[in-house]
Design a protein around this motif. Structure first.
Motif, short mmCIF file in Angstrom:
data_model
loop_
_atom_site.label_atom_id
_atom_site.label_comp_id
_atom_site.label_asym_id
_atom_site.label_seq_id
_atom_site.Cartn_x
_atom_site.Cartn_y
_atom_site.Cartn_z
N GLY A 13 0.81 -1.21 0.00
CA GLY A 13 0.00 0.00 0.00
C GLY A 13 0.84 1.26 0.00
N GLY A 14 2.06 1.17 -0.48
CA GLY A 14 2.98 2.30 -0.42
C GLY A 14 2.72 3.40 -1.42
N SER A 15 1.83 3.19 -2.37
CA SER A 15 1.61 4.22 -3.38
C SER A 15 0.46 5.15 -3.02
N GLY A 16 -0.22 4.90 -1.89
CA GLY A 16 -1.37 5.71 -1.49
C GLY A 16 -0.99 6.96 -0.73
N PHE A 17 -2.00 7.59 -0.16
CA PHE A 17 -1.83 8.85 0.56
C PHE A 17 -0.80 8.75 1.68
N LEU A 18 -1.02 7.85 2.63
CA LEU A 18 -0.05 7.65 3.71
C LEU A 18 1.22 7.02 3.19
N GLY A 19 1.08 6.12 2.23
CA GLY A 19 2.22 5.37 1.73
C GLY A 19 3.35 6.22 1.21
N ARG A 20 3.03 7.24 0.42
CA ARG A 20 4.11 8.04 -0.16
C ARG A 20 4.92 8.77 0.92
N HIS A 21 4.23 9.12 2.02
CA HIS A 21 4.95 9.79 3.11
C HIS A 21 5.82 8.79 3.89
N VAL A 22 5.31 7.57 4.05
CA VAL A 22 6.11 6.53 4.71
C VAL A 22 7.33 6.19 3.86
N ILE A 23 7.13 6.05 2.56
CA ILE A 23 8.26 5.74 1.66
C ILE A 23 9.31 6.83 1.74
N ARG A 24 8.89 8.08 1.74
CA ARG A 24 9.84 9.20 1.82
C ARG A 24 10.64 9.12 3.13
N GLU A 25 9.96 8.85 4.22
CA GLU A 25 10.62 8.79 5.53
C GLU A 25 11.61 7.63 5.59
N LEU A 26 11.23 6.47 5.07
CA LEU A 26 12.13 5.32 5.07
C LEU A 26 13.33 5.55 4.15
N ALA A 27 13.09 6.22 3.03
CA ALA A 27 14.18 6.52 2.10
C ALA A 27 15.19 7.46 2.75
N LYS A 28 14.70 8.44 3.50
CA LYS A 28 15.59 9.37 4.21
C LYS A 28 16.47 8.63 5.20
N ARG A 29 15.94 7.53 5.75
CA ARG A 29 16.69 6.75 6.73
C ARG A 29 17.52 5.65 6.06
N GLU A 30 17.56 5.67 4.73
CA GLU A 30 18.48 4.86 3.90
C GLU A 30 18.14 3.37 3.84
N TYR A 31 16.87 3.02 4.05
CA TYR A 31 16.48 1.63 3.86
C TYR A 31 16.29 1.33 2.38
N ARG A 32 16.47 0.07 2.01
CA ARG A 32 16.04 -0.38 0.69
C ARG A 32 14.56 -0.70 0.78
N ILE A 33 13.79 -0.28 -0.20
CA ILE A 33 12.34 -0.35 -0.09
C ILE A 33 11.74 -1.06 -1.30
N ARG A 34 10.96 -2.09 -1.02
CA ARG A 34 10.17 -2.74 -2.05
C ARG A 34 8.71 -2.38 -1.79
N VAL A 35 8.04 -1.87 -2.79
CA VAL A 35 6.66 -1.42 -2.62
C VAL A 35 5.71 -2.38 -3.34
N GLY A 36 4.85 -3.05 -2.57
CA GLY A 36 3.89 -3.98 -3.14
C GLY A 36 2.58 -3.26 -3.46
N VAL A 37 2.26 -3.15 -4.74
CA VAL A 37 1.05 -2.43 -5.18
C VAL A 37 0.34 -3.24 -6.27
N ARG A 38 -0.94 -2.97 -6.44
CA ARG A 38 -1.69 -3.70 -7.48
C ARG A 38 -1.27 -3.28 -8.88
N ARG A 39 -0.90 -2.00 -9.04
CA ARG A 39 -0.54 -1.49 -10.37
C ARG A 39 0.83 -0.82 -10.30
N PRO A 40 1.92 -1.58 -10.41
CA PRO A 40 3.26 -1.00 -10.31
C PRO A 40 3.53 0.10 -11.33
N GLU A 41 2.89 0.00 -12.50
CA GLU A 41 3.12 1.01 -13.54
C GLU A 41 2.58 2.39 -13.15
#
Length: 322
Positions: A13-41
């Motif tokens: 659910g990383g592409s949604g409203f909350l998700g994009r903010h969580v992804i940004r925060e995790l990226a700032k902390r230098e984690y590798r991130i795999r985002v599971g979404v129904r429509r990767p494109e």
């Protein structure tokens, strides 16, 4: 302990409203991130949030366990943000928020990954709301499969891309009258999406108590009337507020559940508004709150003007009261 760059976090659910903010925060902390979404494109907007190659979107649908297992493979931490506000087709509350949460937790347990699960204040197995019952079932399933999981229950979440403040601001732009369901007396504790994302990232880092359920709310408890009055003030609209009793709102919702965009209102959403949506005294006493995580929450009044200005008649150049 592995460095963040050596740690893979899978976020559903990383592409949604909350998700994009969580992804940004995790990226700032230098984690590798795999985002599971129904429509990767359709998740290309996440790439600029991190370095080249740091964020990778893969296909995953919580209704299909094999896709969830594939997205979880190799991850040390699994974050589940998936949730829906209204049902549609196969995307039912039970399929997504109950069975889907169970699927994610089981996939994590199979590989020994830690789980961070986002639910909602008001999750209740005995609620008249299908949304709230499914949230409660999801929490129970997560803890059964992964007893050390961290669960977050936010109140209504606001921010630039939300479906809450933007909805009422949009309605104020097109309608001279805004309804106050149940008289607008329902109490909420609006919480800024950035604060919720920081809490999730803190859980990924390991700053939360294993098996604990945190309740996340902003610095102020407000009634729906107060929230809508603030939105009308920020957008400099002249919409009148009209009280709409619950029985009448329920009847209207049977027709409005098929309406487009901001006009949509479902019977389940009316049921949710019958109960307050605030942080419990028990959570406060136990320190299971944003403040307990060392996060000072931002208020709706402080943040909303930074993005709701676009609903004013002349946008950011609108006249400001002195």
């Amino acid at each position: 302990m592995s460095a963040p760059i050596d740690t893979l976090v899978t976020v559903f659910g990383g592409s949604g409203f909350l998700g994009r903010h969580v992804i940004r925060e995790l990226a700032k902390r230098e984690y590798r991130i795999r985002v599971g979404v129904r429509r990767p494109e359709l998740a290309g907007h996440l790439q600029p949030l991190g370095r080249v190659g740091q964020i990778h979107a893969v296909q995953a649908n919580l209704r299909y366990p094999a896709s969830v297992q594939a997205a979880a493979r190799g991850a040390s931490i699994i974050v589940n943000l998936v949730g829906i506000l209204a049902e549609g087709g196969a995307q039912t509350f039970d399929a997504v928020q109950a069975k889907g949460a169970d699927t994610v937790a089981r996939a994590a347990a199979e590989i020994g990954a830690r789980v961070v699960h986002v639910s909602a204040i008001g999750a209740d197995a005995n609620s008249a709301s299908g949304y709230a019952r499914a949230k409660a079932a999801g929490e129970a399933a997560v803890l059964a499969a992964s007893p050390s999981a961290t669960i977050f229950r936010p109140s209504v979440v606001f921010g630039p891309e939300d479906q809450f403040t933007n909805r009422f601001a949009g309605l104020a732009r097109i309608s001279p009258m805004l309804p106050l369901i149940g008289g607008g007396l329902t109490r909420m504790q609006p919480v800024y999406v950035g604060d919720v994302a920081t809490a999730v990232a803190n859980a990924v880092v390991g700053k939360t108590r294993p098996g604990a359920t945190y309740e996340l709310g902003g610095p102020e408890v407000m009634t729906m009337r107060e929230i809508i009055e603030l939105i009308v003030k920020i957008t400099q609209r002249n919409s009148m507020l009209m009280s709409l009793p619950f029985p009448l709102a329920k009847i209207q919702s049977y027709f409005l559940q098929f309406a487009p965009g901001d006009l949509k209102l479902t019977p389940d959403q009316v049921e949710l508004l019958r109960s307050d949506n605030v942080v419990s005294d028990a959570a406060k006493s136990a320190g299971l709150t944003l403040e307990g995580l060392g996060i000072t929450p931002d208020s709706l009044a402080a943040v909303a003007p930074s993005y709701l200005w676009r609903y004013r008649k002349t946008g950011q150049f609108a006249h400001k009261d002195t």
